[in-house]
Write a protein that holds these residues in place. Structure first.
Motif, PDB file in Angstrom:
ATOM      1  N   ASN A 221       0.185  38.626  19.282  1.00  0.00           N
ATOM      2  CA  ASN A 221       0.085  38.039  20.622  1.00  0.00           C
ATOM      3  C   ASN A 221       1.240  37.059  20.858  1.00  0.00           C
ATOM      4  N   ASN A 222       1.290  36.534  22.072  1.00  0.00           N
ATOM      5  CA  ASN A 222       2.403  35.650  22.448  1.00  0.00           C
ATOM      6  C   ASN A 222       2.373  34.307  21.717  1.00  0.00           C
ATOM      7  N   TRP A 223       1.187  33.881  21.283  1.00  0.00           N
ATOM      8  CA  TRP A 223       1.135  32.653  20.480  1.00  0.00           C
ATOM      9  C   TRP A 223       1.924  32.841  19.182  1.00  0.00           C
ATOM     10  N   ASP A 224       1.658  33.939  18.523  1.00  0.00           N
ATOM     11  CA  ASP A 224       2.378  34.208  17.276  1.00  0.00           C
ATOM     12  C   ASP A 224       3.875  34.337  17.517  1.00  0.00           C
ATOM     13  N   LEU A 225       4.233  35.090  18.545  1.00  0.00           N
ATOM     14  CA  LEU A 225       5.644  35.353  18.811  1.00  0.00           C
ATOM     15  C   LEU A 225       6.392  34.056  19.151  1.00  0.00           C
ATOM     16  N   SER A 226       5.808  33.201  20.035  1.00  0.00           N
ATOM     17  CA  SER A 226       6.487  31.961  20.423  1.00  0.00           C
ATOM     18  C   SER A 226       6.619  31.009  19.233  1.00  0.00           C
ATOM     19  N   THR A 227       5.602  30.998  18.351  1.00  0.00           N
ATOM     20  CA  THR A 227       5.664  30.119  17.182  1.00  0.00           C
ATOM     21  C   THR A 227       6.716  30.595  16.185  1.00  0.00           C
ATOM     22  N   LYS A 228       6.781  31.918  15.930  1.00  0.00           N
ATOM     23  CA  LYS A 228       7.773  32.447  14.990  1.00  0.00           C
ATOM     24  C   LYS A 228       9.189  32.211  15.499  1.00  0.00           C
ATOM     25  N   ARG A 229       9.409  32.336  16.799  1.00  0.00           N
ATOM     26  CA  ARG A 229      10.745  32.084  17.359  1.00  0.00           C
ATOM     27  C   ARG A 229      11.123  30.608  17.219  1.00  0.00           C
ATOM     28  N   ALA A 230      10.171  29.697  17.489  1.00  0.00           N
ATOM     29  CA  ALA A 230      10.453  28.268  17.313  1.00  0.00           C
ATOM     30  C   ALA A 230      10.776  27.964  15.855  1.00  0.00           C
TER      31      ALA A 230
END
Length: 292
Positions: A221-230
């Motif tokens: 989900n987008n939570w995982d994706l945004s955290t991994k990018r940060a």
């Protein structure tokens, strides 16, 4: 003999003559006495009337004197009471004034202390603002070549924001940083290494498109994706010499902090971004604020 007879004959005439004259004199005196008596009687009556008037006036004056004496005595009692109260008030007022002066001196001392702390706080805030402007200018200069590629630098709300769109940093659906993106982040990190008093928050943001399938590494989900990018950006910044890792924070914001509408492709592109939020450390300022 003839002489004696003549004398005897003339004696009644002489006696009569003397008695008339004496009578007239006595009568005149009587009249004078009567007139004098009448005059004196009139004066006596006038004097009695005047004496009566004077007696009446004297009684009135006595009454006025008694009233005036009573008023004087009452006024004296009132005056003595007022004087007593005034002396008491003056004594209490002196004590109250001294107490008030002491209180004012304490307040002035406290005010001077607060004014000094406010001046110190204002000085620190002004210095902080100057430092932020200098940091913003240094970042704009270091990242100038990327500012037309989805990178912006701005100062607002006491912070500096460096925003980088994903097209500069990541391939679509990935959290691996591209070579150009890595170059931009490294140049950003070099400036940050020269500012160790800055807290560095790296936020990952996405659009509202749902993650389809599994992107690998458990991203669903987008939570995982945004955290991994940060986190990927943090991993690059922390490798720069001079960076204090305690100043670094990574956070995923998913799709819930958009800066544009997700109804258009351009809006979605703006929302897919990394934001590096640079905040001065506020420990000293917070202490000064708590001391106010």
């Amino acid at each position: 003999m003839k002489k004696l007879l003549l004398a005897a004959c003339c004696l009644p005439f002489l006696t009569s003559c003397v008695s008339r004259r004496l009578y007239n004199e006595l009568d005149a005196k009587y009249k004078n006495c009567s007139e004098e008596l009448e005059r004196i009687s009139g004066e006596s009556a006038d004097l009695k009337a005047q004496a009566f008037d004077l007696g009446t006036k004297n009684q009135s004056l006595k009454e006025q004197l008694e009233n005036a004496t009573t008023e004087r005595d009452q006024l004296k009692i009132a005056y003595d009471q007022l004087k007593k109260e005034y002396n008491s008030l003056e004594k209490n007022s002196d004590q109250a004034i001294k107490a008030e002066i002491e209180r004012l001196n304490l307040l002035k001392k406290e005010l001077d202390g607060k004014s000094s702390r406010v001046a110190e706080l204002e000085g620190k805030l002004a210095a902080q603002d100057r430092n932020l402007r200098n940091l913003k200018d240094a970042l704009s200069k270091a990242l100038f070549e990327f500012e037309g590629k989805g990178l912006t630098v701005e100062q607002k709300n006491g912070k500096v924001y460096v925003s980088m769109e994903n097209k500069l940093l990541f391939p679509s659906g990935s959290w691996s940083v591209s070579s150009e993106g890595k170059n931009a982040v490294e140049q950003l990190a070099e400036v940050l290494a020269k500012n160790p008093e800055i807290s560095i928050l790296i936020e990952g943001h996405t659009d509202n498109d749902k993650v389809v399938g599994n992107l690998g590494g458990g991203v669903t989900n987008n939570w995982d994706l945004s955290t991994k990018r940060a986190t990927a950006i943090v991993n690059i910044i922390e490798q720069t010499p001079g960076i204090d890792k305690k100043n670094l924070t990574a956070a995923g914001r998913s799709e819930f902090a958009p800066i544009a509408l997700n109804s258009t492709d351009s809006g979605k592109a703006k929302n897919r971004r990394i934001e590096v939020i640079l905040t001065p450390k506020l420990d000293e300022i917070s202490k000064l604020l708590n001391d106010l």
